[in-house]
Scaffold this motif. Structure first.
Motif, PDB file in Angstrom:
ATOM      1  N   THR A  91     -32.904  -2.664   4.016  1.00  0.00           N
ATOM      2  CA  THR A  91     -31.638  -2.980   3.042  1.00  0.00           C
ATOM      3  C   THR A  91     -31.698  -1.892   1.851  1.00  0.00           C
ATOM      4  N   VAL A  92     -30.577  -1.857   1.508  1.00  0.00           N
ATOM      5  CA  VAL A  92     -30.240  -0.678   0.525  1.00  0.00           C
ATOM      6  C   VAL A  92     -29.096  -1.474  -0.533  1.00  0.00           C
ATOM      7  N   ARG A  93     -29.500  -1.454  -1.729  1.00  0.00           N
ATOM      8  CA  ARG A  93     -28.579  -1.757  -2.806  1.00  0.00           C
ATOM      9  C   ARG A  93     -28.031  -0.784  -3.728  1.00  0.00           C
ATOM     10  N   TYR A  94     -26.886  -0.695  -4.215  1.00  0.00           N
ATOM     11  CA  TYR A  94     -26.562   0.078  -5.335  1.00  0.00           C
ATOM     12  C   TYR A  94     -26.192  -0.748  -6.433  1.00  0.00           C
ATOM     13  N   LEU A 109     -33.170  10.555   1.264  1.00  0.00           N
ATOM     14  CA  LEU A 109     -32.231  10.663   0.078  1.00  0.00           C
ATOM     15  C   LEU A 109     -31.815   9.495  -0.551  1.00  0.00           C
ATOM     16  N   VAL A 110     -32.085   8.307   0.034  1.00  0.00           N
ATOM     17  CA  VAL A 110     -31.630   7.159  -0.802  1.00  0.00           C
ATOM     18  C   VAL A 110     -32.924   6.355  -0.904  1.00  0.00           C
ATOM     19  N   ALA A 111     -33.040   5.750  -1.826  1.00  0.00           N
ATOM     20  CA  ALA A 111     -34.512   4.711  -1.958  1.00  0.00           C
ATOM     21  C   ALA A 111     -33.863   3.081  -1.300  1.00  0.00           C
ATOM     22  N   PRO A 112     -34.630   2.659  -0.462  1.00  0.00           N
ATOM     23  CA  PRO A 112     -34.121   1.306   0.062  1.00  0.00           C
ATOM     24  C   PRO A 112     -34.841   0.300  -0.867  1.00  0.00           C
ATOM     25  N   SER A 113     -33.997  -1.004  -0.928  1.00  0.00           N
ATOM     26  CA  SER A 113     -34.533  -2.081  -1.645  1.00  0.00           C
ATOM     27  C   SER A 113     -35.610  -2.645  -0.811  1.00  0.00           C
ATOM     28  N   ALA A 114     -35.587  -2.649   0.462  1.00  0.00           N
ATOM     29  CA  ALA A 114     -36.725  -3.473   1.552  1.00  0.00           C
ATOM     30  C   ALA A 114     -36.589  -2.662   2.603  1.00  0.00           C
ATOM     31  N   GLY A 115     -37.654  -2.740   3.776  1.00  0.00           N
ATOM     32  CA  GLY A 115     -37.790  -2.361   4.938  1.00  0.00           C
ATOM     33  C   GLY A 115     -38.856  -1.306   5.180  1.00  0.00           C
ATOM     34  N   SER A 116     -38.756  -1.029   6.496  1.00  0.00           N
ATOM     35  CA  SER A 116     -39.686   0.031   6.866  1.00  0.00           C
ATOM     36  C   SER A 116     -39.058   0.916   7.922  1.00  0.00           C
ATOM     37  N   VAL A 141     -46.312   6.466  10.809  1.00  0.00           N
ATOM     38  CA  VAL A 141     -46.191   6.663   9.221  1.00  0.00           C
ATOM     39  C   VAL A 141     -44.974   5.941   8.951  1.00  0.00           C
ATOM     40  N   ASP A 142     -45.000   5.062   8.030  1.00  0.00           N
ATOM     41  CA  ASP A 142     -43.787   4.519   7.300  1.00  0.00           C
ATOM     42  C   ASP A 142     -43.218   5.491   6.464  1.00  0.00           C
ATOM     43  N   LEU A 143     -41.961   6.112   6.723  1.00  0.00           N
ATOM     44  CA  LEU A 143     -41.208   6.909   6.022  1.00  0.00           C
ATOM     45  C   LEU A 143     -40.926   6.704   4.615  1.00  0.00           C
ATOM     46  N   LEU A 144     -40.788   5.056   4.597  1.00  0.00           N
ATOM     47  CA  LEU A 144     -40.175   4.591   3.109  1.00  0.00           C
ATOM     48  C   LEU A 144     -41.294   4.362   2.290  1.00  0.00           C
ATOM     49  N   ARG A 188     -27.863  -4.279   4.861  1.00  0.00           N
ATOM     50  CA  ARG A 188     -28.453  -5.362   4.811  1.00  0.00           C
ATOM     51  C   ARG A 188     -29.249  -5.755   6.204  1.00  0.00           C
ATOM     52  N   ASP A 189     -30.555  -5.690   5.933  1.00  0.00           N
ATOM     53  CA  ASP A 189     -31.364  -6.147   7.107  1.00  0.00           C
ATOM     54  C   ASP A 189     -31.373  -5.514   8.556  1.00  0.00           C
ATOM     55  N   VAL A 190     -31.308  -4.149   8.469  1.00  0.00           N
ATOM     56  CA  VAL A 190     -30.758  -3.507   9.678  1.00  0.00           C
ATOM     57  C   VAL A 190     -32.286  -2.929  10.387  1.00  0.00           C
ATOM     58  N   HIS A 191     -32.081  -3.430  11.488  1.00  0.00           N
ATOM     59  CA  HIS A 191     -33.201  -3.242  12.459  1.00  0.00           C
ATOM     60  C   HIS A 191     -32.826  -2.227  13.719  1.00  0.00           C
TER      61      HIS A 191
END
Length: 296
Positions: free
Chosen positions: A32-35, A74-81, A97-100, A42-45
């Motif tokens: 999930t990514v928010r600006y 390059l973009v900071a996510p709000s949630a997820g792995s 490795v969790d890249l996030l 939103r909640d992508v798998h």
């Protein structure tokens, strides 16, 4: 056109992958990514397997590029792995490795296994550097090999994308066509032997012939090098040529997915049908043929 697209897609279905390549090399979960107050993803798998090319398709603003930028850091996510499966330092064991979320030092090491190819071949290459130096640059950044080894690796990468080092190594980007520049971009992407390439609309600024050539190049790289490729595009017809699976995005979410031929043969979501209709209209303008939309 649709029949031809389906027939083409059936050639690229995922049963061409060897058994050893069927395990996902990248697993994205709950991304999930928010600006500000706006949720763009939103909640992508999604999963990518070695040797597989997956199309991420959708209209402008659907969130496709944001997913690639989040995976690439390059973009900071709000949630997820985003779990990347990479070889351990010894033996046949692999690390995840969790890249996030991993420590910065771990992410830096892991990210050399993920390379982002941008849309604009005219802006993505430094104009003052020669082709061979551009291709070798990731090896320098990640401190891989000495100068002779880097030169040899860069020459091999150029050959892999269909560019003869004898003719291209000392050229500057302004001396290349758009298609040649994107081939250089892909040579730079594969020189570190990454597990994953994120190709963000890599054919968007090319003409139809060059789009087909670059799309075919991605399919060849996946099969020949075992690289997992996420091909971000709005063009379902292009995806049909080389992609094993299709993920359709709308409003920041994946709304439909499946093997490419299956999605083309029986589209369910309105966005998928709109994208397929756009591909059909493009074919009608070029060829004058007329064909009904499947599933309509």
């Amino acid at each position: 056109m649709t029949t031809e697209m389906i027939r083409t897609a059936e050639v690229a279905r995922d049963d061409h992958l060897p058994a050893r390549r069927r395990e996902p090399v990248l697993r994205v979960t709950g991304l999930t990514v928010r600006y500000g107050d706006t949720v763009t993803v939103r909640d992508v798998h999604l999963e990518l397997r070695a040797g597989e090319t997956v199309a991420l398709v959708g209209g402008s603003g659907a969130g496709k590029s944001t997913i690639a930028k989040a995976i690439a850091g390059l973009v900071a996510p709000s949630a997820g792995s985003a779990l990347l499966d990479i070889p351990a330092h010894s033996g046949d064991r692999h690390d995840r490795v969790d890249l996030l979320a991993a420590a910065a030092s771990v992410r830096r090491t892991a990210r050399r296994a993920v390379h982002l190819v941008m849309q604009d071949p005219y802006a993505s290459l430094p104009p003052h550097r020669r082709v061979l130096d551009i291709v070798a640059e990731p090896l320098v950044i990640h401190r891989i090999g000495d100068t002779p080894a880097r030169t040899e690796a860069a020459r091999s990468a150029l050959l892999a994308v269909g560019l003869d080092p004898a003719h291209y190594a000392r050229r500057f980007p302004h001396e290349l066509s758009g298609g040649e520049r994107q081939r250089v971009a892909f040579a730079r992407a594969i020189v570190t032997r990454p597990a994953v390439i994120l190709a963000d609309e890599p054919t968007g600024m090319l003409d139809a012939t060059l789009r087909a050539e670059v799309s075919q190049l991605m399919g060849d790289l996946a099969r020949d090098h075992g690289t997992a490729i996420l091909h971000i595009t709005h063009d379902l017809a292009l995806a049909a040529h080389t992609c094993d699976r299709v993920l359709v995005m709308a409003d920041g979410a994946i709304v439909e997915q499946g093997p490419t031929a299956q999605v083309l043969r029986n589209p369910h979501h309105p966005t998928t049908k709109q994208l397929l209709l756009a591909a059909l209209r493009g074919s009608r303008r070029r060829t004058g043929t007329d064909e009904a939309l499947p599933g309509a």
